[in-house]
Scaffold this active site. Structure first.
Site, PDB file in Angstrom:
ATOM      1  N   TYR A 143      64.733  45.918  11.431  1.00  0.00           N
ATOM      2  CA  TYR A 143      64.381  46.010  12.556  1.00  0.00           C
ATOM      3  C   TYR A 143      63.008  45.899  13.068  1.00  0.00           C
ATOM      4  O   TYR A 143      62.440  46.258  13.988  1.00  0.00           O
ATOM      5  CB  TYR A 143      64.617  47.402  13.031  1.00  0.00           C
ATOM      6  CG  TYR A 143      66.297  48.041  13.219  1.00  0.00           C
ATOM      7  CD1 TYR A 143      67.197  47.214  13.009  1.00  0.00           C
ATOM      8  CD2 TYR A 143      66.635  49.139  13.586  1.00  0.00           C
ATOM      9  CE1 TYR A 143      68.741  47.281  12.947  1.00  0.00           C
ATOM     10  CE2 TYR A 143      67.998  49.479  13.880  1.00  0.00           C
ATOM     11  CZ  TYR A 143      68.839  48.597  13.559  1.00  0.00           C
ATOM     12  OH  TYR A 143      70.383  48.958  13.710  1.00  0.00           O
ATOM     13  N   LYS A 162      69.996  50.022  -1.697  1.00  0.00           N
ATOM     14  CA  LYS A 162      70.992  49.076  -2.472  1.00  0.00           C
ATOM     15  C   LYS A 162      70.157  47.996  -2.983  1.00  0.00           C
ATOM     16  O   LYS A 162      69.934  46.718  -2.827  1.00  0.00           O
ATOM     17  CB  LYS A 162      71.714  48.253  -0.948  1.00  0.00           C
ATOM     18  CG  LYS A 162      72.843  47.247  -1.204  1.00  0.00           C
ATOM     19  CD  LYS A 162      74.076  47.985  -1.775  1.00  0.00           C
ATOM     20  CE  LYS A 162      74.983  46.982  -2.359  1.00  0.00           C
ATOM     21  NZ  LYS A 162      76.036  47.508  -3.178  1.00  0.00           N
ATOM     22  N   ASP A 206      76.570  51.563   0.020  1.00  0.00           N
ATOM     23  CA  ASP A 206      77.905  51.328   0.399  1.00  0.00           C
ATOM     24  C   ASP A 206      78.732  52.516  -0.374  1.00  0.00           C
ATOM     25  O   ASP A 206      79.697  53.109   0.279  1.00  0.00           O
ATOM     26  CB  ASP A 206      78.349  50.224  -0.551  1.00  0.00           C
ATOM     27  CG  ASP A 206      77.830  49.909  -1.702  1.00  0.00           C
ATOM     28  OD1 ASP A 206      77.065  50.680  -2.156  1.00  0.00           O
ATOM     29  OD2 ASP A 206      78.274  48.701  -2.110  1.00  0.00           O
ATOM     30  N   ASP A 226      70.527  54.092  10.600  1.00  0.00           N
ATOM     31  CA  ASP A 226      71.130  53.952  11.834  1.00  0.00           C
ATOM     32  C   ASP A 226      72.721  54.068  11.766  1.00  0.00           C
ATOM     33  O   ASP A 226      73.314  54.716  12.335  1.00  0.00           O
ATOM     34  CB  ASP A 226      70.917  52.599  12.505  1.00  0.00           C
ATOM     35  CG  ASP A 226      70.893  52.652  14.141  1.00  0.00           C
ATOM     36  OD1 ASP A 226      71.228  53.683  14.598  1.00  0.00           O
ATOM     37  OD2 ASP A 226      70.698  51.575  14.592  1.00  0.00           O
ATOM     38  N   ASP A 237      75.587  57.281  12.357  1.00  0.00           N
ATOM     39  CA  ASP A 237      77.068  57.093  13.464  1.00  0.00           C
ATOM     40  C   ASP A 237      78.415  57.450  12.620  1.00  0.00           C
ATOM     41  O   ASP A 237      79.052  58.112  13.083  1.00  0.00           O
ATOM     42  CB  ASP A 237      77.001  55.779  13.940  1.00  0.00           C
ATOM     43  CG  ASP A 237      76.183  55.540  15.226  1.00  0.00           C
ATOM     44  OD1 ASP A 237      75.279  56.204  15.447  1.00  0.00           O
ATOM     45  OD2 ASP A 237      76.870  54.674  16.103  1.00  0.00           O
TER      46      ASP A 237
HETATM   47  N1  GGG Z   1      69.310  56.976  22.370  1.00  0.00           N
HETATM   48  C1  GGG Z   1      69.421  56.145  21.209  1.00  0.00           C
HETATM   49  C2  GGG Z   1      69.846  54.794  21.738  1.00  0.00           C
HETATM   50  O1  GGG Z   1      69.588  54.341  22.876  1.00  0.00           O
HETATM   51  N2  GGG Z   1      70.516  54.060  20.616  1.00  0.00           N
HETATM   52  C3  GGG Z   1      70.756  52.661  21.057  1.00  0.00           C
HETATM   53  C4  GGG Z   1      70.736  51.864  19.921  1.00  0.00           C
HETATM   54  O2  GGG Z   1      70.984  50.871  20.089  1.00  0.00           O
HETATM   55  N3  GGG Z   1      69.801  52.162  18.963  1.00  0.00           N
HETATM   56  C5  GGG Z   1      69.147  51.708  17.713  1.00  0.00           C
HETATM   57  C6  GGG Z   1      68.320  52.436  17.220  1.00  0.00           C
HETATM   58  O3  GGG Z   1      68.413  53.842  17.134  1.00  0.00           O
HETATM   59  O4  GGG Z   1      67.599  51.856  16.350  1.00  0.00           O
END
Ligand code: GGG
Length: 322
Positions: free
Chosen positions: A120, A163, A195, A219, A223
């Site tokens: 990122y 990893k 993994d 990230d 989820d």
């Molecule tokens: N409120 C979190 C949000 O807007 N998530 C959307 C997203 O794509 N987030 C990527 C991240 O958390 O780095």
């Protein structure tokens, strides 16, 4: 003392759940001054910068920021906003709540996600018509900052996810730096391949507690953990820096339900509770968490949790239980 809070609803359901959290904060005996600013897809669609300089500057100066959700412009909005508060760690707790159906009722995890680099870091290029590349950045400095925080957060020990058997240099550096700092601080660690961790979390989440991860893995795995506990409507987060912090639900803009008034405000209101802890208002934070928990247990609940309540219904119920 008045806490100056930047409020950035962002896109989609961000502009539905942020007002709910502000209502809850305003109902407490804590002094706030809220300043709202714009960011997101809707600005780009109107021919403007998705993250105006004024919004970035506001977050950089406020005592804390409450952010809603980013849509397609996430890379242009949320990543620079996290940088504006110099946030080196994204704290993402994922736990179950009485009354909420969970795939794994024993889940009680916290991800400490590296928040500045990895994939990122923004080094993505089109090299030709049919070739795109992404440079993964891992520095000792970022991993060590994260590890110092992890040692304070979890002095009883934590798990390092990586990893490094494939990404030997980058995740090898991450693992080694985090483990080195933990050892210097007499904090125990164990390690697990990302993994394998994904599978373990689905099968036996109770075996994990605090997990330190590189950026993308944090990230994705948070989820996954949301799926274990009842959905993204339940996961708050804090982006912590040395002097400032930004709080946001883990969920995004949810375009499929945006505008319907049925978004679950719990994740954002729990993020507001994390903001209160950060601002050294622990009693107010506890009041908010208790009211959210009671509402999750007794209802009303939004459709993501199997209920028929609206954002407004849930917010009113939380306010009544404060
Ligand atoms: N409120 C979190 C949000 O807007 N998530 C959307 C997203 O794509 N987030 C990527 C991240 O958390 O780095």
């Amino acid at each position: 003392m008045t806490h100056e809070i930047a409020v950035i609803p962002g896109d989609g359901i961000g502009s539905e759940v942020i007002p709910a959290a502000i209502e809850v904060l305003e109902a407490l005996e804590v002094d706030f001054e809220f300043t709202e600013a714009e960011a997101g897809d809707h600005l780009l669609e109107a021919g403007r910068e998705p993250l105006p300089e004024a919004t970035e500057a506001l977050a950089a100066e406020a005592d804390a920021t409450l952010f809603g959700a980013a849509g397609e412009t996430a890379a242009d909005v949320i990543i620079p906003l996290r940088a504006a508060v110099d946030s080196f760690v994204n704290v993402r707790p994922a736990r179950t709540y009485p009354g909420v159906d969970a795939v794994k009722s024993e889940t009680d995890l916290v991800f400490l996600r590296e928040n500045t680099e990895g994939v990122y870091a923004g080094h993505e290029d089109d090299l030709s018509e049919n070739l795109s590349t992404l440079t993964r950045v891992v520095t000792d400095e970022a991993a060590e900052r994260l590890a110092e925080y992890a040692c304070e957060y979890a002095p009883e020990g934590f798990t390092i996810a990586h990893k490094a058997n494939v990404m030997r240099k980058t995740d090898g550096r991450f693992r080694d730096a985090v483990a080195r700092v933990a050892e210097e601080n007499d904090v125990e660690t164990d390690e697990v391949l990302i993994d394998a961790l994904a599978m373990h979390l689905v099968l036996r989440p109770e075996e994990y507690d605090v997990i330190v991860t590189p950026n993308l893995a944090g990230d994705v795995l948070s989820d996954l953990a949301a799926g274990l506990v009842g959905g993204l409507g339940l996961l708050p987060s804090a982006n912590v820096g040395p002097e400032r912090a930004l709080f946001e639900p883990v969920h995004g803009s949810a375009p499929d339900i945006a505008g319907e008034g049925i978004a679950n405000p719990s994740a954002t209101i729990l993020s507001a509770a994390m903001l209160l802890d950060y601002l050294a208002e622990p009693e107010a934070a506890e009041r908010v968490r208790t009211a959210v928990e009671a509402t999750l247990e007794a209802g009303p609940r939004t459709p993501d949790l199997g209920g028929e309540g609206t954002t407004e219904d849930v917010t009113r119920a939380i306010l009544s239980r404060l």
